[in-house]
Design a protein around this motif. Structure first.
Motif, PDB file in Angstrom:
ATOM      1  N   GLN A  56      -6.184 -10.213  39.131  1.00 40.22           N
ATOM      2  CA  GLN A  56      -6.002 -10.160  40.426  1.00 40.22           C
ATOM      3  C   GLN A  56      -4.517  -9.864  40.488  1.00 40.22           C
ATOM      4  N   PRO A  57      -4.141  -9.469  41.633  1.00 37.76           N
ATOM      5  CA  PRO A  57      -2.532  -9.285  42.111  1.00 37.76           C
ATOM      6  C   PRO A  57      -1.823 -10.632  41.957  1.00 37.76           C
ATOM      7  N   PHE A  58      -2.313 -11.790  42.445  1.00 36.03           N
ATOM      8  CA  PHE A  58      -1.436 -12.817  42.575  1.00 36.03           C
ATOM      9  C   PHE A  58      -1.894 -13.880  41.374  1.00 36.03           C
ATOM     10  N   LYS A  59      -2.729 -13.593  40.373  1.00 31.55           N
ATOM     11  CA  LYS A  59      -3.360 -14.360  39.442  1.00 31.55           C
ATOM     12  C   LYS A  59      -2.261 -14.992  38.682  1.00 31.55           C
ATOM     13  N   GLY A  60      -1.148 -14.471  38.096  1.00 29.56           N
ATOM     14  CA  GLY A  60       0.063 -15.017  37.344  1.00 29.56           C
ATOM     15  C   GLY A  60       1.139 -15.625  38.298  1.00 29.56           C
ATOM     16  N   GLY A  61       0.971 -15.703  39.571  1.00 26.67           N
ATOM     17  CA  GLY A  61       1.846 -16.468  40.423  1.00 26.67           C
ATOM     18  C   GLY A  61       2.596 -15.381  41.008  1.00 26.67           C
ATOM     19  N   ALA A  62       3.541 -15.928  41.978  1.00 24.03           N
ATOM     20  CA  ALA A  62       4.537 -15.220  42.549  1.00 24.03           C
ATOM     21  C   ALA A  62       5.676 -14.672  41.728  1.00 24.03           C
ATOM     22  N   GLY A  63       5.976 -15.316  40.540  1.00 18.10           N
ATOM     23  CA  GLY A  63       7.071 -14.751  39.782  1.00 18.10           C
ATOM     24  C   GLY A  63       6.644 -13.735  39.036  1.00 18.10           C
ATOM     25  N   ASP A  64       5.365 -13.696  38.471  1.00 16.90           N
ATOM     26  CA  ASP A  64       4.869 -12.424  37.719  1.00 16.90           C
ATOM     27  C   ASP A  64       4.748 -11.164  38.791  1.00 16.90           C
ATOM     28  N   PHE A  65       4.354 -11.481  40.042  1.00 18.77           N
ATOM     29  CA  PHE A  65       3.995 -10.280  41.060  1.00 18.77           C
ATOM     30  C   PHE A  65       5.399  -9.890  41.396  1.00 18.77           C
ATOM     31  N   PHE A  66       6.433 -10.674  41.752  1.00 16.41           N
ATOM     32  CA  PHE A  66       7.608 -10.107  42.120  1.00 16.41           C
ATOM     33  C   PHE A  66       8.705  -9.585  40.872  1.00 16.41           C
ATOM     34  N   SER A  67       8.226  -9.960  39.767  1.00 15.92           N
ATOM     35  CA  SER A  67       9.101  -9.738  38.506  1.00 15.92           C
ATOM     36  C   SER A  67       8.458  -8.152  38.200  1.00 15.92           C
ATOM     37  N   GLN A  68       7.357  -7.699  38.497  1.00 14.17           N
ATOM     38  CA  GLN A  68       6.636  -6.560  38.476  1.00 14.17           C
ATOM     39  C   GLN A  68       7.343  -5.450  39.121  1.00 14.17           C
ATOM     40  N   ILE A  69       7.294  -5.879  40.535  1.00  8.92           N
ATOM     41  CA  ILE A  69       8.077  -5.170  41.641  1.00  8.92           C
ATOM     42  C   ILE A  69       9.358  -4.989  41.269  1.00  8.92           C
ATOM     43  N   TRP A  70      10.087  -5.947  40.742  1.00  8.62           N
ATOM     44  CA  TRP A  70      11.713  -5.775  40.413  1.00  8.62           C
ATOM     45  C   TRP A  70      11.775  -4.656  39.255  1.00  8.62           C
ATOM     46  N   LEU A  71      10.865  -4.859  38.396  1.00  6.25           N
ATOM     47  CA  LEU A  71      11.134  -3.953  37.183  1.00  6.25           C
ATOM     48  C   LEU A  71      10.544  -2.521  37.569  1.00  6.25           C
ATOM     49  N   TYR A  72       9.595  -2.302  38.393  1.00  2.00           N
ATOM     50  CA  TYR A  72       9.084  -0.864  39.060  1.00  2.00           C
ATOM     51  C   TYR A  72      10.353  -0.560  39.685  1.00  2.00           C
ATOM     52  N   ALA A  73      10.981  -1.402  40.515  1.00  2.00           N
ATOM     53  CA  ALA A  73      12.105  -0.553  41.199  1.00  2.00           C
ATOM     54  C   ALA A  73      13.287  -0.337  40.466  1.00  2.00           C
ATOM     55  N   GLY A  74      13.586  -1.190  39.599  1.00  2.00           N
ATOM     56  CA  GLY A  74      14.702  -0.671  38.791  1.00  2.00           C
ATOM     57  C   GLY A  74      14.515   0.355  37.828  1.00  2.00           C
ATOM     58  N   PHE A  75      13.372   0.575  37.203  1.00  2.85           N
ATOM     59  CA  PHE A  75      13.280   1.776  36.393  1.00  2.85           C
ATOM     60  C   PHE A  75      12.982   3.006  37.416  1.00  2.85           C
ATOM     61  N   ALA A  76      12.642   2.877  38.469  1.00  2.18           N
ATOM     62  CA  ALA A  76      12.429   4.025  39.451  1.00  2.18           C
ATOM     63  C   ALA A  76      13.843   4.439  39.934  1.00  2.18           C
ATOM     64  N   ILE A  77      14.575   3.499  40.268  1.00  3.16           N
ATOM     65  CA  ILE A  77      16.071   3.720  40.767  1.00  3.16           C
ATOM     66  C   ILE A  77      16.906   4.400  39.445  1.00  3.16           C
ATOM     67  N   VAL A  78      16.884   3.793  38.448  1.00  6.19           N
ATOM     68  CA  VAL A  78      17.353   4.355  37.120  1.00  6.19           C
ATOM     69  C   VAL A  78      17.170   5.506  36.724  1.00  6.19           C
ATOM     70  N   GLY A  79      15.730   5.910  36.819  1.00  5.51           N
ATOM     71  CA  GLY A  79      15.200   7.249  36.687  1.00  5.51           C
ATOM     72  C   GLY A  79      15.562   8.346  37.430  1.00  5.51           C
ATOM     73  N   THR A  80      15.637   7.990  38.804  1.00  5.22           N
ATOM     74  CA  THR A  80      16.153   8.914  39.794  1.00  5.22           C
ATOM     75  C   THR A  80      17.304   9.369  39.548  1.00  5.22           C
ATOM     76  N   LEU A  81      18.182   8.141  39.250  1.00  8.11           N
ATOM     77  CA  LEU A  81      19.661   8.630  39.161  1.00  8.11           C
ATOM     78  C   LEU A  81      19.919   9.198  38.147  1.00  8.11           C
ATOM     79  N   LEU A  82      19.283   9.169  36.982  1.00 12.08           N
ATOM     80  CA  LEU A  82      19.589   9.994  35.767  1.00 12.08           C
ATOM     81  C   LEU A  82      19.146  11.285  36.023  1.00 12.08           C
ATOM     82  N   GLY A  83      18.057  11.544  36.534  1.00  2.07           N
ATOM     83  CA  GLY A  83      17.559  13.073  36.995  1.00  2.07           C
ATOM     84  C   GLY A  83      18.492  13.759  37.907  1.00  2.07           C
ATOM     85  N   TYR A  84      19.082  13.206  38.988  1.00  2.00           N
ATOM     86  CA  TYR A  84      19.861  13.756  39.954  1.00  2.00           C
ATOM     87  C   TYR A  84      21.318  13.844  39.411  1.00  2.00           C
ATOM     88  N   TRP A  85      21.573  13.021  38.287  1.00  2.26           N
ATOM     89  CA  TRP A  85      23.113  13.028  37.708  1.00  2.26           C
ATOM     90  C   TRP A  85      22.929  14.216  36.665  1.00  2.26           C
TER      91      TRP A  85
END
Length: 156
Positions: free
Chosen positions: A96-125
């Motif tokens: 379930q989305p919140f089974k691991g707690g809020a820490g796991d949920f938000f860490s997944q969001i931060w990881l996703y956002a970080g990799f998405a931003i870095v990937g976008t910047l690398l492609g544009y650069w």
């Protein structure tokens, strides 16, 4: 249908979610219970998501101005993929989305956002560095067009 404005962000979101589904199924079927293998597969999944966004950005930056592809297509597509990944993805792997707690949920969001931003910047650069982005190509065409016109001689 491909000419519809919503098609590009929706296709990007579905593609990013498909990467997540494949990674979750590989983890569930191949490495169930092995935490180190699950962590490695998750990092590889985020890397593939970043690489996908880098390639998508590299290709999109060659065809359109950043104002046409960055906010509407990329941001909404990546945000849609992230929402599908964190809210629907856990059901694929039997959780379930919140089974691991809020820490796991938000860490997944931060990881996703970080990799998405870095990937976008690398492609544009990379597109800018190679001179393949929309602005560089427009400036090159302008320079060639200005150089092609002969100087007008004014006689008095």
């Amino acid at each position: 249908m491909r000419q519809q404005r919503w098609f590009a962000p929706a296709a990007l979101a579905v593609g990013l979610f498909a990467i997540n589904v494949v990674a979750r199924l590989v983890i569930r079927l191949g490495f169930d219970g092995d935490d180190s293998a699950e962590s490695r597969a998750t990092i590889i999944m985020f890397g593939v998501i970043g690489l996908t966004l880098a390639v998508w950005t590299f290709l999109a930056s060659q065809r359109k101005r950043p104002s046409d592809w960055l906010l509407p297509d990329l941001v909404f597509g990546a945000a849609g993929g992230m929402l599908l990944t964190v809210l629907v993805g856990p059901f694929i792997s039997g959780g379930q989305p919140f089974k691991g707690g809020a820490g796991d949920f938000f860490s997944q969001i931060w990881l996703y956002a970080g990799f998405a931003i870095v990937g976008t910047l690398l492609g544009y650069w990379l597109a800018v560095m190679l001179g393949r982005d929309y602005r560089s190509r427009s400036l090159k065409a302008y320079t060639e067009r200005r150089a092609a016109k002969p100087r007008r001689v004014v006689r008095r």
